[in-house]
Design an enzyme around this catalytic site. Structure first.
Site, PDB file in Angstrom:
ATOM      1  N   GLN A 227     -17.543 -10.384  13.551  1.00 38.62           N
ATOM      2  CA  GLN A 227     -16.085 -10.461  13.394  1.00 38.62           C
ATOM      3  C   GLN A 227     -15.702  -9.996  11.996  1.00 38.62           C
ATOM      4  OE1 GLN A 227     -13.779 -11.384  15.594  1.00 38.62           O
ATOM      5  NE2 GLN A 227     -14.912 -12.383  17.229  1.00 38.62           N
TER       6      GLN A 227
ATOM      7  N   CYS B 119      -7.834  -0.073  -0.664  1.00 43.34           N
ATOM      8  CA  CYS B 119      -7.255  -0.505   0.608  1.00 43.34           C
ATOM      9  C   CYS B 119      -6.939  -1.985   0.492  1.00 43.34           C
ATOM     10  CB  CYS B 119      -8.241  -0.247   1.742  1.00 43.34           C
ATOM     11  SG  CYS B 119      -7.698  -0.968   3.292  1.00 43.34           S
TER      12      CYS B 119
ATOM     13  N   CYS C  39      -8.371 -11.089  22.847  1.00 46.11           N
ATOM     14  CA  CYS C  39      -7.780 -10.164  21.874  1.00 46.11           C
ATOM     15  C   CYS C  39      -6.652  -9.374  22.520  1.00 46.11           C
ATOM     16  CB  CYS C  39      -8.850  -9.247  21.294  1.00 46.11           C
ATOM     17  SG  CYS C  39      -9.770  -8.367  22.558  1.00 46.11           S
TER      18      CYS C  39
ATOM     19  N   GLU D 248     -24.169 -11.630  27.497  1.00 46.71           N
ATOM     20  CA  GLU D 248     -23.627 -10.487  26.761  1.00 46.71           C
ATOM     21  C   GLU D 248     -24.274  -9.208  27.294  1.00 46.71           C
ATOM     22  OE1 GLU D 248     -21.476  -9.478  24.147  1.00 46.71           O
ATOM     23  OE2 GLU D 248     -22.474  -7.549  24.412  1.00 46.71           O
TER      24      GLU D 248
ATOM     25  N   CYS E 188      -1.242   5.963   7.080  1.00 39.77           N
ATOM     26  CA  CYS E 188      -2.493   5.399   7.604  1.00 39.77           C
ATOM     27  C   CYS E 188      -2.229   4.720   8.939  1.00 39.77           C
ATOM     28  CB  CYS E 188      -3.038   4.393   6.599  1.00 39.77           C
ATOM     29  SG  CYS E 188      -4.375   3.382   7.209  1.00 39.77           S
TER      30      CYS E 188
ATOM     31  N   CYS F 182       0.831  -1.201   0.000  1.00 37.26           N
ATOM     32  CA  CYS F 182       0.000   0.000   0.000  1.00 37.26           C
ATOM     33  C   CYS F 182       0.868   1.254   0.000  1.00 37.26           C
ATOM     34  CB  CYS F 182      -0.884  -0.031   1.234  1.00 37.26           C
ATOM     35  SG  CYS F 182      -1.884   1.423   1.413  1.00 37.26           S
TER      36      CYS F 182
HETATM   37  N1  SAH Z   1     -17.735 -13.822  21.358  1.00 45.52           N
HETATM   38  C1  SAH Z   1     -18.219 -12.817  20.450  1.00 45.52           C
HETATM   39  C2  SAH Z   1     -17.930 -11.366  20.871  1.00 45.52           C
HETATM   40  C3  SAH Z   1     -16.629 -11.079  21.521  1.00 45.52           C
HETATM   41  S1  SAH Z   1     -16.271  -9.361  21.669  1.00 45.52           S
HETATM   42  C4  SAH Z   1     -17.711 -13.092  19.046  1.00 45.52           C
HETATM   43  O1  SAH Z   1     -16.810 -13.898  18.868  1.00 45.52           O
HETATM   44  O2  SAH Z   1     -18.225 -12.499  18.109  1.00 45.52           O
HETATM   45  C5  SAH Z   1     -16.551  -9.072  23.391  1.00 45.52           C
HETATM   46  C6  SAH Z   1     -18.011  -8.890  23.742  1.00 45.52           C
HETATM   47  O3  SAH Z   1     -18.111  -8.667  25.150  1.00 45.52           O
HETATM   48  C7  SAH Z   1     -18.686  -7.685  23.105  1.00 45.52           C
HETATM   49  O4  SAH Z   1     -19.838  -8.142  22.439  1.00 45.52           O
HETATM   50  C8  SAH Z   1     -19.061  -6.778  24.291  1.00 45.52           C
HETATM   51  O5  SAH Z   1     -20.271  -6.087  24.107  1.00 45.52           O
HETATM   52  C9  SAH Z   1     -19.176  -7.775  25.414  1.00 45.52           C
HETATM   53  N2  SAH Z   1     -18.978  -7.280  26.780  1.00 45.52           N
HETATM   54  C10 SAH Z   1     -18.191  -6.272  27.215  1.00 45.52           C
HETATM   55  N3  SAH Z   1     -18.209  -6.200  28.552  1.00 45.52           N
HETATM   56  C11 SAH Z   1     -19.025  -7.187  28.991  1.00 45.52           C
HETATM   57  C12 SAH Z   1     -19.428  -7.630  30.283  1.00 45.52           C
HETATM   58  N4  SAH Z   1     -18.981  -7.040  31.379  1.00 45.52           N
HETATM   59  N5  SAH Z   1     -20.262  -8.677  30.368  1.00 45.52           N
HETATM   60  C13 SAH Z   1     -20.710  -9.299  29.241  1.00 45.52           C
HETATM   61  N6  SAH Z   1     -20.373  -8.920  28.000  1.00 45.52           N
HETATM   62  C14 SAH Z   1     -19.530  -7.884  27.868  1.00 45.52           C
END
Ligand code: SAH
Length: 477
Positions: free
Chosen positions: A304, A181, A432, A354, A96, A90
């Protein structure tokens, strides 16, 4: 190492005791890569962080900022290139903020990420050499380009008043025009060109952040990699898009076009999306698959961004969960239920927790469209829902496997406490952020668990981010 004094001596008072001066040029060899993907040089026991420098580079760096034991320097000239240095594909990679590592060969990016994970376990959580034995090879991409299924391009005006779309320059809000991109889906080039044409032809004002005037803020696109379905959504500072039918005419015949809409964001904010969406043409959502699970994705849904690697990530989590069909599984921080549904087909019952109610609504809908009946979802903070449920059950609540996938800050201690009380046979930790992952694994290992397997997955090629899956299992007493 050689030192050269630059023209100005601008040493402020608090730096008088320090061995270097601001604007001083140093010739150094970069010897490591830091956690943000920046090069590290050690000079007389002092550490310098140098953006864009790579281990093995011999370079001239200019001192920019000094602290007691470390400082920041700018890469001025590479005298001898690191053998890992490659030409970024790029042209605007340097300006960026998106790809911090495009100048590092992909093999080396993977090695860096795997080592970063191991290093966190050893340095932060004081695990020993066993970490090397249980770490499996990082899962990289076959072709680490054009992997993202979601893009949000800011819209603005260039120097000659022309419409520009692209990305914000690193640490700024100046828009750098960019028509291609290398990490976004390739369809975006055509979509952007057409939307730009529409804005220009209709004389629509792009949004001006400073004055909070103008209309079009961002162009959001989402692409189903398996289905080929396309969504285009204009984020506007208003509630109505003039000449919307013209935009629809331009886009609707593109193969795969499924949803054209607007999102209203009238706030003076850095947050990209506002709370409401209106569909101008087609459906309110696109559909995509991870493995054989189908997901409906609306402009506001979390999904994702690298579907190819997400599948490998979830397959690793599934393998670590080692399900036979009889297990009760809790999937904490479940988002739209992606992992929960992936596991449900091989478990007896899955419960997802969640904090975002809209994500749970998506999770329930996704369970329904996949005809999965053994997944139940709860809205709330995992650290509140789990202890409350456990208490309510009088301590009888059981889980065979607990999966956690928290945001960067990791799990709350109250939650880990409850997990320990519930004594699942296995904990599968998807993370992550390897630093908080290592911290939380140490906590579990101090209270009856042991680390069994570790595997990193490259979800964000060319960035310094790394995703990791860990299997911990209960030690039998
Ligand atoms: N497992 C899912 C999302 C992971 S990202 C996947 O693979 O797609 C992390 C997630 O945690 C987000 O959706 C966020 O909203 C949620 N989150 C953040 N703090 C939290 C909490 N205290 N209790 C429950 N969920 C929470």
């Amino acid at each position: 190492m050689t030192r050269k004094n630059s023209k100005k001596n601008t040493k402020p008072k608090e730096w008088e005791a320090l061995p270097f001066e601001k604007n001083q040029d140093l010739t150094v060899t970069i010897d490591a890569l830091g956690s943000e993907g920046e090069g590290i040089a050690h000079v007389d026991g002092y550490t310098f962080f140098v953006k864009e420098a790579l281990p093995g580079d011999e370079a001239v760096i200019r001192v920019m900022k000094l602290k007691k034991n470390y400082g920041y320097a700018r890469l001025m000239e590479v005298l001898k290139k690191s053998s890992y240095r490659v030409e970024p594909r790029c042209e605007v990679a340097r300006q960026c903020g998106g790809c911090q590592l495009q100048h590092l060969s992909y093999d080396e990016q993977l090695r860096y990420k795997e080592n970063k994970v191991k290093d966190c376990f050893k340095r932060i959580a004081h695990f020993g050499e066993e970490i090397d034995t249980i770490t499996e090879p990082i899962i990289g991409m076959e072709t680490p380009y054009h992997y993202r299924n979601k893009a949000q391009f800011p819209v603005g005006k260039g120097e000659n008043g022309q419409i520009v779309t692209g990305f914000y320059a690193s640490r700024s809000h100046a828009i750098v025009d960019c028509e291609h991109c290398y990490i976004q889906a390739e369809n975006n080039d055509e979509l952007l060109a057409l939307v730009k044409q529409f804005i220009t032809e209709e004389g629509i004002e792009p949004y001006d952040e400073e004055n909070h005037t103008g209309l079009v803020r961002h162009i959001l696109t989402r692409i189903g990699f398996v289905t080929g379905e396309i969504m285009v959504c204009l984020v506007i500072n208003g509630t109505k898009l003039p000449h919307a039918e013209h935009l629809v005419d331009k886009l609707k015949d593109i193969p795969g076009m499924t949803s054209i809409g607007i999102n209203c964001n009238t706030e003076k904010t850095n947050v990209i999306l506002g709370p409401t969406c209106h569909t101008l043409w087609g459906q309110d959502y696109i559909t995509d698959y991870i493995g054989d699970i189908k997901y409906q994705i609306s402009p506001l849904s979390f999904f994702q961004v690298n579907p190819v690697q997400t599948k490998k990530l979830y397959e690793t989590a599934l393998e670590y969960a080692d399900l036979t069909g009889n297990e009760i599984v809790w999937d904490l921080y479940c988002g739209i239920g992606t992992i929960s549904l992936f596991l449900a087909k091989q478990a007896k019952q899955v419960y997802g927790v969640e904090i975002v109610p809209e994500a749970i609504a998506d999770a329930k809908n996704n369970a329904k469209i996949n005809e999965i009946h053994n997944a139940e979802f709860f809205v709330g903070a995992a650290e509140e829902v789990m202890p409350a449920q456990y208490e309510q059950s009088g301590g009888s609540m059981r889980a065979d496997v607990v999966v956690v996938d928290p945001p960067r800050k990791g799990c709350d201690e109250t939650l880990l406490q409850t997990v320990i009380q519930m004594q699942p046979k296995r904990v599968v930790y998807v993370s992550c952020d390897p630093a908080t992952l290592a911290r939380d694994c140490r906590y579990l290992c101090d209270q009856g668990y042991e680390m069994k397997r570790i595997r990193a997955v490259d979800q964000f090629s060319h960035s310094m981010h790394v995703e990791t899956v860990v299997l911990l299992s209960k030690i039998h007493e």
